[in-house]
Design a protein around this motif. Structure first.
Motif, short mmCIF file in Angstrom:
data_model
loop_
_atom_site.label_atom_id
_atom_site.label_comp_id
_atom_site.label_asym_id
_atom_site.label_seq_id
_atom_site.Cartn_x
_atom_site.Cartn_y
_atom_site.Cartn_z
N ALA A 33 0.84 -1.21 0.00
CA ALA A 33 0.00 0.00 0.00
C ALA A 33 0.87 1.26 0.00
N LYS A 34 2.00 1.22 0.70
CA LYS A 34 2.90 2.38 0.72
C LYS A 34 3.51 2.63 -0.66
N ARG A 35 3.83 1.54 -1.40
CA ARG A 35 4.34 1.70 -2.76
C ARG A 35 3.29 2.36 -3.65
N THR A 36 2.05 1.93 -3.48
CA THR A 36 0.95 2.54 -4.24
C THR A 36 0.82 4.02 -3.89
N LEU A 37 0.93 4.32 -2.60
CA LEU A 37 0.81 5.69 -2.12
C LEU A 37 1.95 6.56 -2.69
N SER A 38 3.15 5.96 -2.81
CA SER A 38 4.29 6.72 -3.33
C SER A 38 4.11 7.09 -4.80
N GLU A 39 3.22 6.37 -5.49
CA GLU A 39 2.93 6.66 -6.91
C GLU A 39 1.82 7.69 -7.05
N GLY A 40 1.36 8.21 -5.93
CA GLY A 40 0.31 9.22 -5.97
C GLY A 40 -1.09 8.64 -6.02
N LYS A 41 -1.22 7.36 -5.80
CA LYS A 41 -2.53 6.70 -5.88
C LYS A 41 -3.04 6.41 -4.47
N ASP A 42 -4.35 6.36 -4.36
CA ASP A 42 -5.00 6.02 -3.09
C ASP A 42 -5.10 4.50 -2.99
N PRO A 43 -4.47 3.85 -2.02
CA PRO A 43 -4.52 2.39 -1.90
C PRO A 43 -5.93 1.83 -1.79
N ILE A 44 -6.83 2.57 -1.11
CA ILE A 44 -8.20 2.09 -0.98
C ILE A 44 -8.88 2.05 -2.35
N THR A 45 -8.68 3.10 -3.15
CA THR A 45 -9.28 3.16 -4.49
C THR A 45 -8.71 2.07 -5.38
N VAL A 46 -7.39 1.88 -5.32
CA VAL A 46 -6.74 0.84 -6.14
C VAL A 46 -7.27 -0.54 -5.77
N LYS A 47 -7.40 -0.80 -4.47
CA LYS A 47 -7.90 -2.10 -4.03
C LYS A 47 -9.34 -2.32 -4.50
N ALA A 48 -10.17 -1.28 -4.43
CA ALA A 48 -11.56 -1.39 -4.86
C ALA A 48 -11.64 -1.69 -6.36
N MET A 49 -10.74 -1.03 -7.13
CA MET A 49 -10.72 -1.27 -8.56
C MET A 49 -10.30 -2.71 -8.88
N GLU A 50 -9.36 -3.23 -8.11
CA GLU A 50 -8.92 -4.61 -8.31
C GLU A 50 -10.04 -5.60 -7.99
N VAL A 51 -10.78 -5.30 -6.93
CA VAL A 51 -11.91 -6.18 -6.57
C VAL A 51 -12.98 -6.15 -7.66
N ASP A 52 -13.27 -4.95 -8.18
CA ASP A 52 -14.26 -4.83 -9.25
C ASP A 52 -13.80 -5.55 -10.50
N ALA A 53 -12.51 -5.42 -10.82
CA ALA A 53 -11.98 -6.08 -12.02
C ALA A 53 -12.07 -7.59 -11.88
N GLN A 54 -11.78 -8.08 -10.67
CA GLN A 54 -11.87 -9.52 -10.45
C GLN A 54 -13.31 -10.01 -10.55
N ALA A 55 -14.23 -9.21 -10.01
CA ALA A 55 -15.64 -9.61 -10.05
C ALA A 55 -16.19 -9.63 -11.47
N SER A 56 -15.66 -8.72 -12.33
CA SER A 56 -16.16 -8.65 -13.70
C SER A 56 -15.25 -9.37 -14.69
N ALA A 57 -14.24 -10.10 -14.20
CA ALA A 57 -13.31 -10.79 -15.08
C ALA A 57 -14.06 -11.81 -15.94
N PRO A 58 -13.82 -11.82 -17.25
CA PRO A 58 -14.57 -12.70 -18.14
C PRO A 58 -14.24 -14.18 -17.95
N THR A 59 -15.26 -14.98 -17.98
CA THR A 59 -15.11 -16.43 -17.91
C THR A 59 -15.00 -16.99 -19.33
N VAL A 60 -14.76 -18.28 -19.42
CA VAL A 60 -14.73 -18.94 -20.73
C VAL A 60 -16.07 -18.76 -21.43
#
Length: 397
Positions: free
Chosen positions: A72-99
């Motif tokens: 999370a600190k590495r994400t923060l050092s890039e100017g990104k909000d770790p909470i927002t990045v984590k939420a986006m990852e969760v959304d991407a996983q939930a919408s990840a296409p199946t076969v």
């Protein structure tokens, strides 16, 4: 700093009220009155205080929590909000296409819409692929997920089909990669020889003697009269099975002896006009009169619904004729190869027989010669029909 020993002692033990304990570097824990330990990371982003929940002690260890804070600190050092990045990852996983998602995405593509056998492949996917891996997320898949799929096909005696299925799946996943539906094709490393048997180059065609035996075996068989007409017309026209199976009566001009094959029934997705022999025109006229109220030339023989018969019917017809004929090393498509080969033997110019088969002319002819050669096709097919008749008469005068 916190220790695992301290956390084990506190975990699950009820306390009077919620308390927090720091670990350092922004990591701390909250302990609920019920004794649940929750890891959290406190930080500031854009001047605002933020608190990020990492997980419970039952799900992650203290070591995992510290590693998550460093990430999370590495994400923060890039100017990104770790909470927002984590939420986006969760959304991407939930919408990840199946076969299932990917194959459906490909099935509505312009590429797939040009396939004459698109319905066939949809059914093949539904039968051989989707029940086993349809719900899996494509970007998370390994080769090991696919091996059992192809193994089932081999065990059912469909080794060649397994290779064909691999090629079609590669085509579908490659389209999904190009359209950014997925990152990588999960089967790109597989080869046909890894999953089945490569398709053999078939050169089978009937000799004159076999043409006579084939025709007489067809007559003797228990095949319905409608389907006998269909098989005879296939040989006399050199048509693909799908072209005749899906043909509607309105495509035929029997007075002028022509057959207009529409783009949706053409393998090249280009419409073309095929000439007809006198014998083929008579057989088509007979077929049209079997069901005068239907638009379809060859509807299903049993239900007689106004729709094309299924593709499997041709396979069954070939099997019945093979058994009656006593010759088993041929398929229905070999009738097309037989028609082409016999026309060549009978002196028909290649560009005419290619037009009969609905092929595109090659080279310069494809660009400059747009003539349909209808008259020449009709003459060629009359010669072929006479030859077929002579082959039958030589066996059964």
């Amino acid at each position: 700093m916190l220790t695992d020993a301290k956390l084990r002692k506190l975990n699950g033990k009820p306390i009077p009220k919620l308390i927090e304990m720091p670990d350092g570097g922004g990591l701390s824990i909250r302990i609920t009155p019920l004794g649940m330990i929750v890891f959290q990371y406190r930080y500031r982003h854009s001047g605002r205080a933020r608190r990020m929940t990492l997980g419970t002690y039952d799900d992650i260890s203290l070591k995992d929590a510290r590693a998550m804070v460093q990430e999370a600190k590495r994400t923060l050092s890039e100017g990104k909000d770790p909470i927002t990045v984590k939420a986006m990852e969760v959304d991407a996983q939930a919408s990840a296409p199946t076969v299932d998602d990917c194959l459906a995405h490909w099935a509505v593509s312009a590429q797939a819409s040009r396939l004459v056998k698109l319905d066939y492949w949809k059914k093949a996917f539904s039968r051989h692929v989707l029940p086993y891996v349809g719900s899996l997320i494509v970007d998370d898949m390994q080769i090991s997920h696919w091996q059992p799929v192809f193994k089932r096909m081999r065990e059912n005696g469909a080794e060649t089909f397994a290779g064909i299925m691999l090629s079609k799946l590669k085509q579908a996943f490659a389209y999904c990669v190009r359209t950014e539906k997925i990152k990588l094709s999960p089967i790109s490393a597989l080869r046909v020889s890894d999953v089945g048997t490569p398709v053999k180059v078939v050169k089978r065609y009937f000799s004159d003697d076999e043409i006579g035996k084939f025709w007489l075996a067809l007559e003797r068989s228990g095949i319905t009269h409608q389907n006998k007409l269909l098989v005879k017309i296939l040989l006399l026209t050199g048509a693909r099975g799908v072209e005749l199976r899906k043909a509607k009566k309105g495509e035929f001009d029997l007075k002028n002896r022509t057959w207009r094959v529409p783009s949706e029934n053409s393998k090249t997705r280009q419409p073309f006009v095929r000439g007809l022999s006198k014998d083929a025109a008579l057989l088509i006229e007979e077929a049209k009169n079997l069901y005068p109220d239907l638009k379809q030339l060859f509807p299903p023989a049993v239900s007689q619904a106004d729709r094309p018969m299924s593709a499997g019917v041709l396979l069954n017809l070939a099997e019945q004729i093979r058994n009656e004929m006593g010759v088993h090393d041929w398929a229905m498509h070999d009738l097309r190869r037989t028609a082409k080969t016999k026309m060549s033997e009978l002196g028909i110019p290649p560009h005419v027989s290619e037009k009969v088969l609905g092929h595109k002319l090659s080279g310069v002819l494809a660009v400059y010669d747009q003539h349909s050669y209808i008259k020449e096709q009709q003459e060629a097919l009359d010669i072929l029909a006479d030859h077929v008749s002579a082959c039958v008469s030589s066996i059964n005068p």
